[in-house]
Write a protein that holds these residues in place. Structure first.
Motif, mmCIF file in Angstrom:
data_model
loop_
_atom_site.group_PDB
_atom_site.id
_atom_site.type_symbol
_atom_site.label_atom_id
_atom_site.label_comp_id
_atom_site.label_asym_id
_atom_site.label_seq_id
_atom_site.Cartn_x
_atom_site.Cartn_y
_atom_site.Cartn_z
ATOM 1 N N LYS A 629 36.667 57.195 17.145
ATOM 2 C CA LYS A 629 36.835 56.569 15.830
ATOM 3 C C LYS A 629 38.019 55.603 15.780
ATOM 4 O O LYS A 629 38.108 54.787 14.874
ATOM 5 N N LEU A 630 38.916 55.677 16.772
ATOM 6 C CA LEU A 630 40.024 54.718 16.828
ATOM 7 C C LEU A 630 39.756 53.586 17.822
ATOM 8 O O LEU A 630 40.624 52.732 18.020
ATOM 9 N N LEU A 631 38.580 53.575 18.439
ATOM 10 C CA LEU A 631 38.272 52.529 19.413
ATOM 11 C C LEU A 631 38.391 51.125 18.812
ATOM 12 O O LEU A 631 39.008 50.243 19.412
ATOM 13 N N PRO A 632 37.841 50.857 17.606
ATOM 14 C CA PRO A 632 37.965 49.495 17.055
ATOM 15 C C PRO A 632 39.402 49.061 16.807
ATOM 16 O O PRO A 632 39.779 47.930 17.142
ATOM 17 N N VAL A 633 40.229 49.929 16.234
ATOM 18 C CA VAL A 633 41.603 49.507 15.915
ATOM 19 C C VAL A 633 42.393 49.256 17.193
ATOM 20 O O VAL A 633 43.157 48.289 17.300
ATOM 21 N N TYR A 634 42.202 50.090 18.209
ATOM 22 C CA TYR A 634 42.920 49.890 19.467
ATOM 23 C C TYR A 634 42.405 48.657 20.203
ATOM 24 O O TYR A 634 43.190 47.897 20.774
ATOM 25 N N LEU A 635 41.102 48.460 20.209
ATOM 26 C CA LEU A 635 40.546 47.297 20.896
ATOM 27 C C LEU A 635 41.049 46.008 20.257
ATOM 28 O O LEU A 635 41.370 45.034 20.945
ATOM 29 N N ASN A 636 41.140 46.003 18.938
ATOM 30 C CA ASN A 636 41.652 44.830 18.236
ATOM 31 C C ASN A 636 43.090 44.535 18.650
ATOM 32 O O ASN A 636 43.494 43.375 18.770
ATOM 33 N N CYS A 637 43.869 45.596 18.899
ATOM 34 C CA CYS A 637 45.253 45.403 19.363
ATOM 35 C C CYS A 637 45.280 44.737 20.730
ATOM 36 O O CYS A 637 46.121 43.869 20.996
ATOM 37 N N VAL A 638 44.369 45.135 21.618
ATOM 38 C CA VAL A 638 44.292 44.522 22.944
ATOM 39 C C VAL A 638 43.901 43.054 22.818
ATOM 40 O O VAL A 638 44.488 42.174 23.463
#
Length: 821
Positions: A629-638
């Motif tokens: 569920k945190l994949l989108p927020v972390y990917l956006n950071c990358v």
């Protein structure tokens, strides 16, 4: 799982029945809305329903769910807790965190078709020499005698808990290739009624996931045991280096630091020998033999054909040559105090250190202190190629590639000798980190960069980095191989190393901070009954000159159902892998293509879950797996990071530096690097050891009356709101007035009050967890430094055009819907 219920245009939307999903929902009939209205409605419903997932809350929930469960590598397929720093946790963990290996999935697909369908990367982040806290026992050292470590006859896997003994203990079947091997007579032991050896729990190699083996001469180069390694310090004494003070600082620090060279036994003197070189556009070698009254200098001006002008007296024992070494370190700053030489060389400097190690027939490490672009006539000469016009074009990739092939060849020679290079850079302008960094990143070394170095504000950071770098545990002349059970194999590797073939990772030096990330692919089917095994074996020379093997074993489950795969993934490790894959891809592809590829793979992962694992639901719902569920927020950071989407003020050198830095990060470091910690200090309770709960990285979470601490592993900021309470300011800064706070301070005053003491303890504790010393920057609200601080509020839209968390979720949902339709 707590469900958040939102209202649909026509009816109430219930959550999907799958307990491992999290759902976002909004209008399902959105065809009549414009794209802007569509997004506004989506955003409003996110906030009204309080459904925008909080990274902070997810970690807090994980604490609550896994707080009492020990994590042990002996249990196959057990997923570890999420990354959390000890300082940020008030829960005492019963089990150990996975120090050495973290996997992207702890339930591996049984076949390649399923892996391809899910698009979940199958990888492990391995940190072979990871440091352990004082309360954890280091790996035991196992000695199998003159015949050396016992191995499988066929695949050469080392003895481990996954070998099955048979025929009363006379043979064992390899868990990796199923080959049966005879047990040497001197290792024989009877089996108990369960088929285990009766001495199983007395032998680390039969009962533990990690251990060391003593090796025989067969594991050494040229069939002879290695000499103890050497450290060579190569100091730039050109005009720039003298002017900014680094020459004096380095020489003064080395006088103390040489007493703290690495050693295995703290009560025994270090075996490491040391040597010294200074350079500008020529090189100066120093004879510091103990019998000399004064050090002797020998100058090599023919840098086109580098050689070492002396053998005896160059590499010496610190204790024997202490007086001569200290005399040299006192004289160097004086000798070059009035220099006007601005040109430097770089390639010949590394060649000099390499030739010295060759002559001494030992491995070792070069510590190079360098300040400017090497433009003097010499091998490895570089030109200024900084061209911002190429950013965002198809030619941008050339900026990340080395300018000349000379350093690739030199790196190969260094690895063959076991010569590791650590580079300390002090640039005032472009120095081409992409090229200078080739040798450090190919030899397992580190790069430290101090742009516009000023002694008063930067000396503390540099000296702490240098002290840690010299003292930390390191293995030399290392070779790493990852073996796997039948059905999968290691196919790709990421990190700071060199590979001359497809299986062996070669590291001239391997320190306790370095990771090697390994990607796996199927070459046959796996079995749910047996699971999948991997064994990482690292052969290295210890700091005392012993040849050793470090072994790490890992077993994961295998599954034939996609739902089981998605239930046992680890998002932090997936993001670590994605970042390393993307940062390597910029060498060969435009950054826009790399970003699009990341978004596409993430969308495919989530679309596959939606299609195959989630209950049928409205198209207006964004459904994420519980563990992703945190994949989108972390990917956006990358995607918004300076390497993939730089701001106008980000230099090419900084981008190259960060790209090389991330390539060796472990999961905990990449976690906080991409999503920094943000602590509200106004909620700090000085009477409790617990810290206030972190807040999300967004400007709207900042209160004008508050003070916040933000850190990302490289930087630490203290943000002060313009309306902060006078008592708070008095306790932290010793002044009640916001206007009187000095924004140039790099350390907090040691005030006699509980709040000041606790805050300084927190800062030091956070620094101690990181591999780089973080310089403190005080940021006053509405001050010019605030722009830098806001760059790290990663949930907000960035100045370089990176999407906010909400905007990216909208974009991701659109991508998923396109794939599903």
């Amino acid at each position: 799982m707590r469900w958040t219920h939102l209202y649909n245009m026509n009816s109430y939307v219930s959550p999907p029945k799958n307990e491992n999903s999290v759902v976002f929902s909004y209008f399902s009939k959105t065809d009549f809305l414009s794209s802007v209205e569509h997004k506004i409605f989506f955003v409003c419903h996110f906030f009204i329903g309080r459904c925008l997932l909080s990274q902070i809350q997810v970690i807090e929930d994980d604490k609550a769910n896994k707080g009492s469960e020990p994590f042990t590598t002996g249990v196959r397929g057990q997923a570890p807790p999420l990354n959390r720093e000890k300082i940020l946790s008030d829960i005492v963990w019963n089990g150990k965190f996975p120090r050495y290996i973290r996997c992207t999935a702890y339930n591996m697909p049984c076949n390649s078709d399923m892996a391809k369908q899910s698009q979940v990367p199958l990888a492990a982040v391995i940190k072979p020499l990871a440091p352990l806290p004082p309360d954890e026992t280091p790996p035991y050292l196992v000695d199998h005698g003159e015949s050396g470590p016992i191995r499988c006859n066929r695949c050469k896997a080392y003895l481990c808990p996954y070998m099955q003994f048979s025929e009363g203990g006379r043979r064992f079947q390899c868990g990796f290739c199923n080959c049966v091997t005879e047990v040497p007579p001197n290792y024989f032991q009877h089996l108990d009624h369960t088929g285990k050896r009766v001495d199983c729990y007395d032998r680390p190699e039969l009962s533990m996931g990690s251990y060391d083996f003593m090796t025989t001469v067969d594991y050494c180069k040229n069939n002879k045991f290695p000499q103890p390694p050497a450290f060579i310090f190569l100091i730039d004494v050109s005009y720039n280096a003298v002017k900014n003070g680094t020459v004096g600082i380095v020489c003064q620090e080395l006088k103390t630091l040489l007493d703290y060279l690495p050693r295995e036994n703290p009560d025994v003197e270090s075996n490491i020998r040391v040597g010294f070189v200074t350079y500008n556009k020529v090189l100066h070698f120093y004879n510091v033999k103990a019998s000399l009254a004064q050090p002797q200098m020998m100058v090599v001006s023919d840098v086109a054909d580098m050689f070492v002008p002396l053998l005896d007296g160059f590499l010496v024992s610190v204790s024997e040559s202490r007086v001569v070494i200290e005399s040299l370190l006192d004289q160097i700053p004086e000798m070059f105090a009035d220099t006007r030489e601005t040109e430097t060389v770089f390639g010949p400097v590394i060649q000099a250190g390499l030739e010295a190690l060759k002559a001494a027939d030992c491995a070792g490490k070069l510590f190079v202190f360098h300040s400017s672009l090497p433009i003097a006539e010499a091998p490895g000469k570089l030109k200024n190629r900084e061209d911002k016009k190429l950013v965002g074009t198809d030619k941008e990739k050339t900026l990340f590639q080395p300018q000349v092939s000379f350093y690739n060849t030199l790196a190969k020679e260094c690895v063959a000798q076991g010569c590791c290079v650590d580079l300390f850079l002090f640039p005032n302008q472009y120095v081409d980190v992409a090229t200078l960094g080739v040798v450090p990143t190919s030899t397992g070394g580190s790069i430290y960069k101090y742009t516009y170095f000023q002694a008063p504000s930067d000396q503390e950071r540099f000296l702490n980095d240098l002290r840690r770098d010299v003292q930390k545990q390191v293995g030399f002349d290392a070779v790493m191989r990852v073996r796997t059970s039948t059905g999968i194999r290691a196919t790709d590797f990421f990190g700071a190393f060199y590979m001359s073939n497809t299986t062996d990772v070669e590291l001239a030096g391997l320190d306790c901070d370095k990771t090697v990330t390994v990607e796996f692919r199927h070459d046959d089917k796996l079995s749910e009954e047996t699971g999948a095994l991997m064994q990482c074996a690292v052969l290295y020379t210890s700091c005392s000159g012993q040849r050793r093997l470090r072994i790490h074993n890992m077993a994961v489950n295998c599954c034939s159902q996609l739902a089981d795969l998605y239930r046992n993934c680890e998002t932090d490790t997936i993001i670590n892998f994605f970042a390393k894959y993307a940062y390597r891809s910029v060498l060969s592809s435009p950054t826009k293509n790399v970003r699009d590829s990341l978004v596409n793979q993430c969308a495919q992962i989530l679309a596959c879950y939606r299609k195959n694992c989630a209950s049928p639901s409205s198209a207006g719902q964004l459904i994420l797996p519980e563990c992703m569920k945190l994949l989108p927020v972390y990917l956006n950071c990358v995607l918004k990071s300076d390497v993939l989407q730089p701001g106008a003020d980000v230099s090419l050198d900084d981008r190259a530096y960060l790209r090389q830095l991330v390539s060796t990060m472990d999961v905990a470091e990449s976690h906080v690097f991409f999503y920094p910690h943000l602590l509200p200090l106004q909620k700090l309770d000085v009477e409790s050891m617990a810290l206030p709960m972190a807040v999300r990285d967004s400007e709207e979470r900042l209160s004008r009356g508050g003070v916040y601490l933000l850190e990302n592993g490289l930087n630490i900021f203290l943000w002060v709101g313009v309306s902060a309470q006078q008592e708070l300011l008095q306790n932290i800064f010793g002044t009640p007035a916001f206007s009187q706070i000095d924004p140039n301070m790099t350390s907090l005053p040691a005030l006699d009050n509980p709040f000041s003491k606790r805050l300084r303890e927190i800062i030091e504790s956070v620094r101690a967890q990181r591999s780089r010393y973080m310089k403190l920057m005080v940021v006053k609200q509405e001050d010019k430094l605030e722009l830098i601080f806001k760059h790290f509020l990663v949930e907000d839209k960035s100045n370089s055009g990176g999407a906010s968390y909400v905007d990216f979720l909208c974009h991701m949902h659109k991508e998923i819907r396109q794939l599903l339709s």
